[in-house]
Design a protein around this motif. Structure first.
Motif, PDB file in Angstrom:
ATOM      1  N   GLN A   1       0.817  -1.214   0.000  1.00  0.00           N
ATOM      2  CA  GLN A   1       0.000   0.000   0.000  1.00  0.00           C
ATOM      3  C   GLN A   1       0.855   1.271   0.000  1.00  0.00           C
ATOM      4  O   GLN A   1       0.497   2.267   0.621  1.00  0.00           O
ATOM      5  CB  GLN A   1      -0.949  -0.010   1.203  1.00  0.00           C
ATOM      6  CG  GLN A   1      -1.920  -1.187   1.207  1.00  0.00           C
ATOM      7  CD  GLN A   1      -2.852  -1.179  -0.001  1.00  0.00           C
ATOM      8  OE1 GLN A   1      -3.450  -0.168  -0.316  1.00  0.00           O
ATOM      9  NE2 GLN A   1      -2.956  -2.310  -0.667  1.00  0.00           N
ATOM     10  N   LYS A   2       1.964   1.247  -0.690  1.00  0.00           N
ATOM     11  CA  LYS A   2       2.829   2.428  -0.758  1.00  0.00           C
ATOM     12  C   LYS A   2       2.384   3.333  -1.899  1.00  0.00           C
ATOM     13  O   LYS A   2       1.775   2.881  -2.862  1.00  0.00           O
ATOM     14  CB  LYS A   2       4.291   2.001  -0.919  1.00  0.00           C
ATOM     15  CG  LYS A   2       4.802   1.246   0.304  1.00  0.00           C
ATOM     16  CD  LYS A   2       6.290   1.000   0.238  1.00  0.00           C
ATOM     17  CE  LYS A   2       6.769   0.320   1.512  1.00  0.00           C
ATOM     18  NZ  LYS A   2       8.235   0.113   1.517  1.00  0.00           N
ATOM     19  N   PRO A   3       2.704   4.624  -1.814  1.00  0.00           N
ATOM     20  CA  PRO A   3       2.220   5.563  -2.840  1.00  0.00           C
ATOM     21  C   PRO A   3       2.796   5.330  -4.233  1.00  0.00           C
ATOM     22  O   PRO A   3       2.155   5.654  -5.230  1.00  0.00           O
ATOM     23  CB  PRO A   3       2.669   6.933  -2.298  1.00  0.00           C
ATOM     24  CG  PRO A   3       2.885   6.729  -0.841  1.00  0.00           C
ATOM     25  CD  PRO A   3       3.367   5.317  -0.696  1.00  0.00           C
ATOM     26  N   HIS A   4       4.017   4.788  -4.305  1.00  0.00           N
ATOM     27  CA  HIS A   4       4.688   4.663  -5.598  1.00  0.00           C
ATOM     28  C   HIS A   4       5.167   3.230  -5.815  1.00  0.00           C
ATOM     29  O   HIS A   4       5.489   2.510  -4.864  1.00  0.00           O
ATOM     30  CB  HIS A   4       5.876   5.620  -5.682  1.00  0.00           C
ATOM     31  CG  HIS A   4       5.511   7.046  -5.393  1.00  0.00           C
ATOM     32  ND1 HIS A   4       4.681   7.783  -6.217  1.00  0.00           N
ATOM     33  CD2 HIS A   4       5.828   7.861  -4.355  1.00  0.00           C
ATOM     34  CE1 HIS A   4       4.522   8.993  -5.710  1.00  0.00           C
ATOM     35  NE2 HIS A   4       5.197   9.062  -4.578  1.00  0.00           N
ATOM     36  N   PHE A   5       5.232   2.841  -7.082  1.00  0.00           N
ATOM     37  CA  PHE A   5       5.592   1.477  -7.457  1.00  0.00           C
ATOM     38  C   PHE A   5       6.661   1.543  -8.530  1.00  0.00           C
ATOM     39  O   PHE A   5       6.405   1.995  -9.647  1.00  0.00           O
ATOM     40  CB  PHE A   5       4.355   0.752  -7.968  1.00  0.00           C
ATOM     41  CG  PHE A   5       4.489  -0.742  -8.093  1.00  0.00           C
ATOM     42  CD1 PHE A   5       5.524  -1.433  -7.499  1.00  0.00           C
ATOM     43  CD2 PHE A   5       3.542  -1.460  -8.818  1.00  0.00           C
ATOM     44  CE1 PHE A   5       5.629  -2.811  -7.611  1.00  0.00           C
ATOM     45  CE2 PHE A   5       3.629  -2.837  -8.936  1.00  0.00           C
ATOM     46  CZ  PHE A   5       4.676  -3.521  -8.337  1.00  0.00           C
ATOM     47  N   TYR A   6       7.878   1.090  -8.193  1.00  0.00           N
ATOM     48  CA  TYR A   6       9.005   1.082  -9.122  1.00  0.00           C
ATOM     49  C   TYR A   6       9.136  -0.320  -9.718  1.00  0.00           C
ATOM     50  O   TYR A   6       9.377  -1.282  -8.990  1.00  0.00           O
ATOM     51  CB  TYR A   6      10.284   1.459  -8.379  1.00  0.00           C
ATOM     52  CG  TYR A   6      11.541   1.499  -9.224  1.00  0.00           C
ATOM     53  CD1 TYR A   6      12.053   2.716  -9.671  1.00  0.00           C
ATOM     54  CD2 TYR A   6      12.225   0.341  -9.554  1.00  0.00           C
ATOM     55  CE1 TYR A   6      13.211   2.772 -10.423  1.00  0.00           C
ATOM     56  CE2 TYR A   6      13.387   0.382 -10.313  1.00  0.00           C
ATOM     57  CZ  TYR A   6      13.876   1.602 -10.739  1.00  0.00           C
ATOM     58  OH  TYR A   6      15.024   1.650 -11.489  1.00  0.00           O
ATOM     59  N   MET A   7       8.991  -0.424 -11.027  1.00  0.00           N
ATOM     60  CA  MET A   7       9.121  -1.704 -11.708  1.00  0.00           C
ATOM     61  C   MET A   7      10.372  -1.690 -12.577  1.00  0.00           C
ATOM     62  O   MET A   7      10.546  -0.806 -13.412  1.00  0.00           O
ATOM     63  CB  MET A   7       7.885  -1.978 -12.573  1.00  0.00           C
ATOM     64  CG  MET A   7       6.624  -2.208 -11.773  1.00  0.00           C
ATOM     65  SD  MET A   7       5.155  -2.441 -12.823  1.00  0.00           S
ATOM     66  CE  MET A   7       4.799  -0.734 -13.277  1.00  0.00           C
ATOM     67  N   LYS A   8      11.233  -2.667 -12.356  1.00  0.00           N
ATOM     68  CA  LYS A   8      12.464  -2.811 -13.139  1.00  0.00           C
ATOM     69  C   LYS A   8      12.185  -3.763 -14.304  1.00  0.00           C
ATOM     70  O   LYS A   8      12.000  -4.956 -14.106  1.00  0.00           O
ATOM     71  CB  LYS A   8      13.574  -3.364 -12.249  1.00  0.00           C
ATOM     72  CG  LYS A   8      14.847  -3.761 -12.970  1.00  0.00           C
ATOM     73  CD  LYS A   8      15.751  -4.550 -12.027  1.00  0.00           C
ATOM     74  CE  LYS A   8      16.893  -5.189 -12.785  1.00  0.00           C
ATOM     75  NZ  LYS A   8      17.637  -6.135 -11.921  1.00  0.00           N
ATOM     76  N   HIS A   9      12.138  -3.216 -15.511  1.00  0.00           N
ATOM     77  CA  HIS A   9      11.809  -4.008 -16.701  1.00  0.00           C
ATOM     78  C   HIS A   9      12.986  -4.061 -17.664  1.00  0.00           C
ATOM     79  O   HIS A   9      13.735  -3.086 -17.806  1.00  0.00           O
ATOM     80  CB  HIS A   9      10.621  -3.397 -17.441  1.00  0.00           C
ATOM     81  CG  HIS A   9       9.316  -3.536 -16.721  1.00  0.00           C
ATOM     82  ND1 HIS A   9       8.675  -4.740 -16.566  1.00  0.00           N
ATOM     83  CD2 HIS A   9       8.520  -2.612 -16.125  1.00  0.00           C
ATOM     84  CE1 HIS A   9       7.535  -4.561 -15.906  1.00  0.00           C
ATOM     85  NE2 HIS A   9       7.428  -3.287 -15.621  1.00  0.00           N
ATOM     86  N   MET A  10      13.128  -5.190 -18.352  1.00  0.00           N
ATOM     87  CA  MET A  10      14.132  -5.350 -19.390  1.00  0.00           C
ATOM     88  C   MET A  10      13.449  -5.296 -20.769  1.00  0.00           C
ATOM     89  O   MET A  10      12.510  -6.073 -21.020  1.00  0.00           O
ATOM     90  CB  MET A  10      14.841  -6.695 -19.235  1.00  0.00           C
ATOM     91  CG  MET A  10      15.647  -6.836 -17.960  1.00  0.00           C
ATOM     92  SD  MET A  10      17.255  -6.041 -18.129  1.00  0.00           S
ATOM     93  CE  MET A  10      17.834  -6.079 -16.423  1.00  0.00           C
ATOM     94  N   PRO A  11      13.883  -4.421 -21.657  1.00  0.00           N
ATOM     95  CA  PRO A  11      13.235  -4.315 -22.970  1.00  0.00           C
ATOM     96  C   PRO A  11      13.202  -5.635 -23.742  1.00  0.00           C
ATOM     97  O   PRO A  11      12.202  -5.936 -24.410  1.00  0.00           O
ATOM     98  CB  PRO A  11      14.093  -3.272 -23.705  1.00  0.00           C
ATOM     99  CG  PRO A  11      14.681  -2.438 -22.623  1.00  0.00           C
ATOM    100  CD  PRO A  11      14.921  -3.381 -21.485  1.00  0.00           C
ATOM    101  N   HIS A  12      14.262  -6.438 -23.644  1.00  0.00           N
ATOM    102  CA  HIS A  12      14.304  -7.670 -24.438  1.00  0.00           C
ATOM    103  C   HIS A  12      13.359  -8.739 -23.896  1.00  0.00           C
ATOM    104  O   HIS A  12      13.120  -9.740 -24.570  1.00  0.00           O
ATOM    105  CB  HIS A  12      15.733  -8.204 -24.543  1.00  0.00           C
ATOM    106  CG  HIS A  12      16.357  -8.611 -23.245  1.00  0.00           C
ATOM    107  ND1 HIS A  12      16.840  -7.698 -22.344  1.00  0.00           N
ATOM    108  CD2 HIS A  12      16.571  -9.830 -22.711  1.00  0.00           C
ATOM    109  CE1 HIS A  12      17.346  -8.335 -21.303  1.00  0.00           C
ATOM    110  NE2 HIS A  12      17.182  -9.638 -21.493  1.00  0.00           N
TER     111      HIS A  12
END
Length: 231
Positions: A69-80
């Motif tokens: 329930q945090k205000p922000h969500f950081y998603m680490k994505h790889m383009p490939h």
């Protein structure tokens, strides 16, 4: 955050994860990518067994309730990881940031962990295509390492997020949010408590590695031309 491999991406995830207001997710589409392609990666079977492999379900979770329930969500994505047929409509509802690194450094680092690599394996064409589709902010890992606080302040300002000094340091060791692949890939960042210093000269490449670097450079230069300025 879109980033190819060996590109400061885990350190950036730890930086954002050290904010009290930010949840993080480590490479959500890695297991779906491996399951769909059969790519021969270290720990492939364990990754597929441990993580969600349905790309539609992963895409749904990208816009689901933020963990803790945090205000922000950081998603680490790889383009490939975003192969044909994988959902991408969720990304249009996110703030997209593109983390880049000079191909010579990526190739030298990735080659120490993988016996073979192609241009698609290191994600430069895919990242340029994602930028064309989604837009967003571009930041270079070399600029971050040269001035972590200055560049993170600029990045936060660019995405309308208050800077938090907690981003500059984190506890040594693994994080609970690490993917199961961390034991193979994250040795250096697990020993760190902050960003490493400025990088030295570019590594010298020869043969196929040098050609791979030449092939990647136009995509890198395209994104580097619009990156956040370090001055």
């Amino acid at each position: 955050m879109w980033s190819g491999p060996r590109n400061l991406s885990t350190a950036m995830m730890y930086a954002f994860g050290n904010r009290a207001d930010c949840a993080i997710w480590d490479e959500p589409f890695y297991a779906p990518y491996l399951a769909a392609t059969g790519a021969d990666h270290p720990m492939k079977d364990a990754i597929i067994a441990e993580h969600e492999t349905n790309p539609a379900e992963v895409g749904r979770r990208c816009l689901d309730t933020i963990s803790a329930q945090k205000p922000h969500f950081y998603m680490k994505h790889m383009p490939h990881h975003m192969i044909a047929g994988f959902p991408l409509d969720w990304a249009s509802q996110c703030v997209n940031v593109h983390l880049i690194r000079h191909p010579a450094r990526v190739i030298a680092s990735y080659g120490a962990k993988m016996d073979h690599m192609t241009l698609e394996d290191i994600g430069y064409p895919q990242q340029a295509a994602l930028y064309d589709r989604l837009g967003g902010v571009v930041i270079d890992s070399a600029d971050i390492r040269a001035d972590p606080e200055g560049m993170l302040r600029k990045l936060c300002a660019a995405i309308d997020l208050a800077f938090d000094p907690a981003m500059l340091h984190w506890p040594a060791g693994p994080r609970a949010e690490d993917g199961i692949w961390a034991s193979h890939w994250y040795n250096a960042v697990h020993q760190s408590t902050g960003f490493a210093g400025a990088e030295g000269d570019l590594p010298e490449l020869a043969g196929e590695a040098a050609q791979l670097c030449r092939d990647a450079m136009p995509f890198y230069e395209k994104l580097a031309a619009v990156r956040l300025s370090s001055v």
